[in-house]
Design an enzyme around this catalytic site. Structure first.
Site, mmCIF file in Angstrom:
data_model
loop_
_atom_site.group_PDB
_atom_site.id
_atom_site.type_symbol
_atom_site.label_atom_id
_atom_site.label_comp_id
_atom_site.label_asym_id
_atom_site.label_seq_id
_atom_site.Cartn_x
_atom_site.Cartn_y
_atom_site.Cartn_z
ATOM 1 N N LYS A 61 1.580 4.038 -3.148
ATOM 2 C CA LYS A 61 1.221 5.447 -2.941
ATOM 3 C C LYS A 61 2.445 6.352 -3.058
ATOM 4 O O LYS A 61 2.370 7.469 -3.587
ATOM 5 C CB LYS A 61 0.572 5.615 -1.566
ATOM 6 C CG LYS A 61 -0.846 5.079 -1.471
ATOM 7 C CD LYS A 61 -1.841 6.001 -2.148
ATOM 8 C CE LYS A 61 -3.268 5.675 -1.792
ATOM 9 N NZ LYS A 61 -4.235 6.635 -2.343
ATOM 10 N N TYR A 110 0.830 -1.207 0.000
ATOM 11 C CA TYR A 110 0.000 0.000 0.000
ATOM 12 C C TYR A 110 0.867 1.260 0.000
ATOM 13 O O TYR A 110 0.707 2.148 -0.844
ATOM 14 C CB TYR A 110 -0.929 -0.010 1.216
ATOM 15 C CG TYR A 110 -1.853 1.169 1.298
ATOM 16 C CD1 TYR A 110 -2.978 1.246 0.487
ATOM 17 C CD2 TYR A 110 -1.621 2.212 2.196
ATOM 18 C CE1 TYR A 110 -3.834 2.338 0.551
ATOM 19 C CE2 TYR A 110 -2.473 3.297 2.277
ATOM 20 C CZ TYR A 110 -3.580 3.358 1.456
ATOM 21 O OH TYR A 110 -4.421 4.436 1.535
#
Length: 254
Positions: free
Chosen positions: A153, A149
């Protein structure tokens, strides 16, 4: 009326409690024409109707659909002044447990999708404008279990920086907003565990978790002319938690 008369696309707002919906409401209240987009068309139409926004079904992984979304905003309102991306997927697993499918999904949505979104929106902004996407506290730190994650990002944050450098000559600003741990559709499962929120609050200088309305406020500022000298930045909306750390899984009760 900080964005009076501006036309703004918001991607990722099919849930009434989402950051996208909160931003759409606030920007609409401040005078913007809103085109709200998401994959789940039925839910999207309900949220858009409640806000008084246009709705348009779109998937961030589909570049042609993103260009159609931008074209729809221009066709409907004559121009595109701003665009915000809230699309995301929750990817949580230790390094030893991750597999290629999880890596590819996060990359497609957070990294590739963000690049495609910026490209499509910038091409339609013939008179300059502001583009914003969402980063995360976890891209500012290095929390266990969130390599996929946070890294996907973080890659998007670099796309933002390069895009800001390239598109400045066209009068287009590109920024990102990094929320902390925030109650939303994606995080409801965590809030169901009563020890999670207190564990986070111990690591927050301001002593409280941020809300979707805090994120919406940051997006309003970025879409307005008040931020006309801000580009290529990750705006920290973590209540100061980026100065400390995220709690360990055992501290959260896992």
């Amino acid at each position: 009326m900080l964005v009076q008369g501006k036309t703004i696309v918001i991607l990722g707002g099919s849930n009434k409690a989402s950051m996208g919906a909160a931003a759409a409401r606030l920007l609409k209240e401040n005078g913007a024409n809103i085109v709200l987009a998401a994959r789940r068309e039925a839910e999207l139409k309900d949220v858009a109707a409640e806000i008084g926004a246009e709705s348009f079904a779109a998937d961030i992984t589909d570049g042609a659909k993103l260009e159609a979304l931008a074209a729809h905003a221009v066709d409907r309102f004559g121009r595109l002044d701003g665009a915000i991306n809230f699309a995301g997927v929750n990817s949580s697993a230790p390094i030893l447990d991750i597999d290629e499918a999880v890596l590819l999904e996060a990359a497609r949505i957070h990294f590739i999708g963000t690049a495609l979104f910026i490209k499509a929106m910038a091409k339609a902004m013939t008179g300059g404008g502001s583009i914003a996407t969402t980063s995360t506290l976890t891209a500012l730190l290095a929390p266990p279990g969130l390599a996929v994650y946070s890294a996907s990002k973080k890659a998007a944050d670099q796309v933002v920086r390069v895009a800001a450098n390239e598109l400045g000559v066209k009068g287009i600003r590109v920024n990102s907003v990094a929320p902390g741990f925030t109650r939303s559709e994606m995080t409801e499962g965590y809030f169901a565990v009563p020890t999670v929120q207190p564990a986070f609050e111990k690591e927050i200088p301001l002593g409280r978790l941020g809300t979707v309305d805090d994120v919406a406020g940051a997006m309003l500022w970025l879409m307005s002319d008040l931020s006309r000298s801000t580009t290529g930045q990750v705006i920290d909306v973590t209540s100061g938690q980026s100065l400390r750390r995220t709690p360990r899984p055992d501290e959260m009760g896992f």
